[in-house]
Structures are given as structure tokens and as C-alpha cells.
Design a protein around this motif. Structure first.
Motif, PDB file in Angstrom:
ATOM      1  N   ARG A   1       0.866  -1.120   0.028  1.00 55.95           N
ATOM      2  CA  ARG A   1      -0.006   0.162   0.097  1.00 55.95           C
ATOM      3  C   ARG A   1       0.777   1.132  -0.137  1.00 55.95           C
TER       4      ARG A   1
ATOM      5  N   ALA B   1      11.000   0.144   3.301  1.00 58.93           N
ATOM      6  CA  ALA B   1      10.017   0.798   3.295  1.00 58.93           C
ATOM      7  C   ALA B   1      10.141   2.622   3.327  1.00 58.93           C
TER       8      ALA B   1
ATOM      9  N   CYS C   1       9.450   3.943  10.959  1.00 58.53           N
ATOM     10  CA  CYS C   1       8.912   2.712  10.498  1.00 58.53           C
ATOM     11  C   CYS C   1       8.567   1.752  11.589  1.00 58.53           C
TER      12      CYS C   1
ATOM     13  N   GLU D   1       5.300  -5.725   2.559  1.00 56.20           N
ATOM     14  CA  GLU D   1       5.222  -6.985   3.325  1.00 56.20           C
ATOM     15  C   GLU D   1       5.860  -7.992   2.894  1.00 56.20           C
TER      16      GLU D   1
ATOM     17  N   GLU E   1       3.552   0.813   2.845  1.00 53.89           N
ATOM     18  CA  GLU E   1       3.714  -0.381   3.510  1.00 53.89           C
ATOM     19  C   GLU E   1       4.174  -1.514   2.615  1.00 53.89           C
TER      20      GLU E   1
ATOM     21  N   VAL F   1       5.280  -0.450   8.116  1.00 51.97           N
ATOM     22  CA  VAL F   1       4.798   0.869   7.677  1.00 51.97           C
ATOM     23  C   VAL F   1       5.701   1.997   7.968  1.00 51.97           C
TER      24      VAL F   1
ATOM     25  N   HIS G   1       5.137  -7.051   8.163  1.00 50.10           N
ATOM     26  CA  HIS G   1       4.313  -5.882   7.438  1.00 50.10           C
ATOM     27  C   HIS G   1       4.810  -4.556   8.207  1.00 50.10           C
TER      28      HIS G   1
END
Length: 152
Positions: free
Chosen positions: A30, A64, A130, A39, A37, A102, A100
Motif C-alpha cells: 500500500r 519501506a 517505520c 510486506e 507499506e 509501515v 508488515h
């Protein structure tokens, strides 16, 4: 800016240019403009205890944060070399499932300030944050400073 095309291009670039990311089976999940994001499945990223390997957690968070800066600067028409200059990682809980991460900027005006510095001096830096969650708990955090310079 075509967000779907941009994130697909970012994922393809990461997988093409960073062998570790391929081994991790990293994927962009995302992008919202202010957060990115990523993963990765647990299986290729587990340690001898069966939970996520700390190095995989760090790599995913670093990528990320780097990717968020890359997408923002590209969206502003700036082609830059971006690299991490300093980072601090905290591991707080084991991750027993998919990883995951972010990433977000440390302050709301950081991306425009970085773009302004690049226009003025051809280089600049930005602080990024993050995290990886394990259920409701924060499993790992990254605080990092990234440097950017315009490509010639």
C-alpha cells in the motif's frame, strides 16, 4: 502521479536491484502518499526459533522508509540517489506471522523541506520512522536519517 503504476515500478526496481529483497519475497502492499507499506512472508525470513529474523525486520523497515522517500521525490520530478546515513532499530516483540512494515516521515513538512533543499543545494536529508506490528503490539521500530542528492 499514477500511484498503482508507481508502486509497481518501485517493487520491480527493488526486486531487480536488491537480491536480498528477492530472497525475502518483499512486496509493496500500500502507498497513500504519506505512508508506504511493505510486506514479506515469514517462511523465507524466519530465524532458528521460527519467528521473524531481526535482519529481515530491519531490511524491510529500511526499504519501506527508503521507498517512501523515493516515491515522493519521483512524484515531484526529482531523480535522486537516496541512501540511509544513520538508523536506530528497536526490537520489542517477536513476529510469528507475515512481516508488515509501515513507513512514515518523522514530521509532516519533511518531504517538502527535502524537495526544497534538493532544488536549492542539490542535496538534503530527511528523518523517517517505520514500524512492524505483531498483532496489537509494536514488534520493531526504525528511526532513520536518509540522505538524497540529485542525479547528474
Amino acid at each position: 502521479m499514477d500511484t498503482l503504476a508507481d508502486t509497481a515500478a518501485l517493487e520491480a526496481r527493488i526486486l531487480r536491484e536488491i537480491p536480498l529483497a528477492r530472497a525475502m519475497q518483499l512486496a509493496v502492499s500500500r502507498y497513500s502518499g504519506d505512508a508506504l507499506e511493505l510486506e514479506a512472508p515469514l517462511a523465507p525470513n524466519r530465524n532458528d526459533k521460527g519467528c521473524a529474523f531481526g535482519g529481515s525486520l530491519t531490511a524491510l523497515m529500511t526499504l519501506a522508509a527508503w521507498g517512501l522517500v523515493e516515491l515522493d521525490l519521483r512524484g515531484r520530478g526529482l531523480a535522486c540517489d537516496i541512501f540511509v546515513g544513520d538508523s536506530q532499530v528497536r526490537y520489542q516483540e517477536p513476529v510469528w506471522g507475515a512481516l508488515h512494515a509501515v513507513a512514515r516521515v518523522a514530521s509532516p513538512d519533511a518531504l517538502p523541506a527535502l524537495a526544497a533543499a534538493l532544488h536549492e543545494r542539490g542535496k538534503g536529508h530527511i528523518d523517517m520512522r517505520c514500524e512492524i506490528r505483531a498483532g496489537e503490539a509494536t514488534a520493531a521500530t526504525l528511526a532513520a536519517r536518509f540522505f538524497a542528492r540529485l542525479r547528474k
